[in-house]
Design an enzyme around this catalytic site. Structure first.
Site, short mmCIF file in Angstrom:
data_model
loop_
_atom_site.label_atom_id
_atom_site.label_comp_id
_atom_site.label_asym_id
_atom_site.label_seq_id
_atom_site.Cartn_x
_atom_site.Cartn_y
_atom_site.Cartn_z
N SER A 39 0.79 -1.24 0.00
CA SER A 39 0.00 0.00 0.00
C SER A 39 0.82 1.28 0.00
CB SER A 39 -0.96 0.02 1.19
OG SER A 39 -2.08 -0.81 0.95
N LYS A 58 0.26 3.77 -2.73
CA LYS A 58 -0.84 4.75 -2.68
C LYS A 58 -0.31 6.18 -2.59
CE LYS A 58 -4.60 1.91 -0.73
NZ LYS A 58 -4.09 0.61 -0.31
N SER A 75 -5.72 3.56 4.34
CA SER A 75 -5.27 2.67 3.27
C SER A 75 -6.41 1.90 2.64
CB SER A 75 -4.22 1.69 3.80
OG SER A 75 -3.45 1.16 2.76
#
Length: 426
Positions: free
Chosen positions: A129, A132, A184
Site C-alpha cells: 500500500s 498509494k 489505506s
C-alpha cells in the site's frame, strides 16, 4: 556490475577464461593478495526482480500479456555506491540498530537529497500500500479537491483493507484522499482510479509520474498496491516518490492527520477514522507516512520526521513485525540517521529522471502472453535465453577455449625460453 540472466553464461565463460589465463601467466586472480591488499570479489546481486510470489495473485490470466522485467540502468541512479545489494554506509559509521529485518531500506535527507545510508537501495521489491503515495500524487495533480465521486458496487467489492464506502454515496476527492493516506482503503483507491479515467488510465498516469521523478525501478500494477503481475519498486524509488508527494500540500496534510470524521458505511452520520501510521503519534517530529502489507510484499513502510532543521525520509521494504513493528524499526533508523553527519552521503536522491539513464540492453527472445489491463504491460523476454541445453554447451565450449589458451601460452613461453637459451650460448 549486474549481468542480465541471458548474459550470465557468457560472463561465466569470460571469468573462467580470465582465471585460467591468470594462472598460466602467473598473475594474481581476483580475491588474491595484490600489494598487501585483498581485492574482494563482489557478492552476487540478483535483485532485478522482486522475490517469487507466494500465492496466485500474480498469475497471468489466459490470453494476457506478462509485463517485461524493468530494464536496469547502466549506472545506478543516485550514485555508483547504491548499486549493491548489501548495506551502504558512510566511512566509520556506527553499528546499525538491532532489530532491523527489512530486506531493503533507505535513509535520506528530504531537502538536500543526500542518501545517508541504506541496504539494497535499488533491489526490486513489491510496495504493497505504500504505492498509494504515488496514486495520491497523481490525484492532486489531476483532480480538484471538491470534485465529486459517487461510489459504485465495483469500488465496494475490492479486496479489503477498506474504509467502507457506500454504493451510491457521494464523496469529495479530498475526503477520499484523506482516508486513502490514513486508513489505506482499497475501495477508495479504486474509486479515485475511476475518477482518473479508469484503472488502466490511472496506472498509466502513476507510472508516468514515477518515471518523471526518476523512479525507474517502479511499476504500479494496481492502484491500491494489491499484488498484481509486474508490480515493482525499490527503497530508493519510494524515497523519491515520497519526497515528491510531500511537496504537495494536500498529500502532506492527509498523511499528517491523526483522526478524521468520515461518512458511515450505513449512511447514518459519521465515524471517526484514525491513521494506521503509528510513527505519527509515537515519534517526536513525525511528518507522516504510509504503511503497507500483502502476502507477496510482506510489510512495507515509508515515513518522514523532522529534528531541528533536518528532515529525513525512511523507507523499509519486505520487513516483518517481529521483534519490532516496521514503524518501530523506522524510528530506530531515523534516530540513526539524525546522528549521522550530513557531510558524508553515500548517494543522492535525484531531482527528476536522469538524462544519462540508459537501460541495460536485453537479448530478444520469444514473448510470453500477459494480463490485460496492467499499465506498462509489454511482451516479456525469457530471462534465461540460453535455456537448459545452451548453458552446458556454452560452458564446455568456454572450457575448451580456456584450455586452448593455456596450451598456446605455454608453447609461447617454451619458445621464448629456447630463444633465450640460444642467445646465452652465443
Amino acid at each position: 556490475m549486474r549481468f542480465p540472466a541471458s548474459r550470465r553464461p557468457v560472463a561465466l565463460v569470460s571469468a573462467l577464461c580470465a582465471l585460467v589465463a591468470a594462472a598460466a601467466l602467473g598473475a594474481p586472480a581476483v580475491g588474491a593478495h595484490v600489494g598487501g591488499h585483498v581485492r574482494a570479489q563482489p557478492p552476487a546481486c540478483d535483485n532485478r526482480v522482486p522475490p517469487p510470489a507466494v500465492d496466485t495473485s500474480e498469475q497471468v490470466p489466459p490470453g494476457g500479456v506478462t509485463p517485461s522485467v524493468l530494464p536496469v540502468p547502466e549506472e545506478p541512479i543516485g550514485g555508483e555506491g547504491l548499486g549493491g545489494c548489501g548495506p551502504v554506509l558512510p566511512a566509520d559509521a556506527p553499528k546499525l540498530p538491532d532489530g532491523l529485518n527489512a530486506a531493503a531500506w533507505v535513509l535520506a535527507d528530504l531537502d538536500s537529497g543526500a542518501v545517508l545510508a541504506g541496504q539494497d537501495p535499488h533491489g526490486r521489491q513489491r510496495p504493497a500500500s505504500v504505492i498509494k503515495v504515488l496514486l495520491a500524487s497523481v490525484v492532486v495533480k489531476e483532480l480538484a479537491g471538491d470534485a465529486k465521486v459517487v461510489a459504485t458496487a465495483e469500488d465496494t467489492a475490492q479486496e479489503c483493507t477498506c474504509v467502507g464506502l457506500r454504493e451510491g454515496a457521494e464523496y469529495t476527492v479530498d475526503q477520499l484522499l484523506q482516508v486513502l493516506m490514513m486508513v489505506s482503503g482499497n475501495d477508495v483507491a479504486h474509486a479515485l482510479a475511476r475518477k482518473l479515467g479508469g484503472v488502466p488510465a490511472a496506472l498509466a498516469k502513476m507510472n508516468a509520474l514515477a518515471a518523471e521523478v526518476g523512479a525507474l525501478d517502479t511499476r504500479a500494477a494496481s492502484p491500491s498496491g494489491l499484488d498484481a503481475p509486474g508490480m515493482s519498486t525499490s527503497a530508493y524509488d519510494m524515497a523519491l516518490i515520497f519526497r515528491a508527494a510531500l511537496r504537495q500540500p494536500r498529500v502532506a496534510k492527509a498523511m499528517a492527520t491523526l483522526t478524521v470524521d468520515f461518512p458511515a458505511a450505513d449512511g447514518n452520520g459519521t465515524v471517526v477514522l484514525g491513521s494506521d501510521n503509528r510513527l505519527l503519534s509515537g515519534y517526536e517530529g513525525a511528518l507522516g507516512g504510509k504503511t503497507g502489507f500483502t502476502d507477496d510484499a510482506r510489510h512495507t513502510f515509508v515515513g518522514a520526521a523532522q529534528r531541528g532543521s533536518r528532515r529525513l525520509v525512511v523507507v523499509l521494504l519486505r520487513g516483518e513485525p517481529q521483534p519490532l513493528r516496521l514503524t518501530e524499526q523506522a524510528a530506530l533508523l531515523l534516530d540513526y540517521g539524525f546522528a549521522l553527519p550530513a557531510t558524508q552521503p553515500v548517494g543522492r536522491l535525484v531531482d527528476g529522471r536522469p538524462t544519462t539513464a540508459k537501460p541495460t540492453p536485453t537479448t530478444p527472445s520469444p514473448a510470453v502472453p500477459a494480463p490485460a489491463g496492467v499499465a506498462g504491460a509489454q511482451e516479456v523476454r525469457d530471462p534465461d535465453a540460453f535455456g537448459t541445453i545452451g548453458l552446458p554447451i556454452t560452458i564446455v565450449a568456454g572450457a575448451g577455449l580456456a584450455l586452448g589458451l593455456v596450451v598456446f601460452l605455454r608453447k609461447r613461453r617454451a619458445r621464448a625460453a629456447q630463444v633465450a637459451s640460444a642467445t646465452d650460448r652465443q
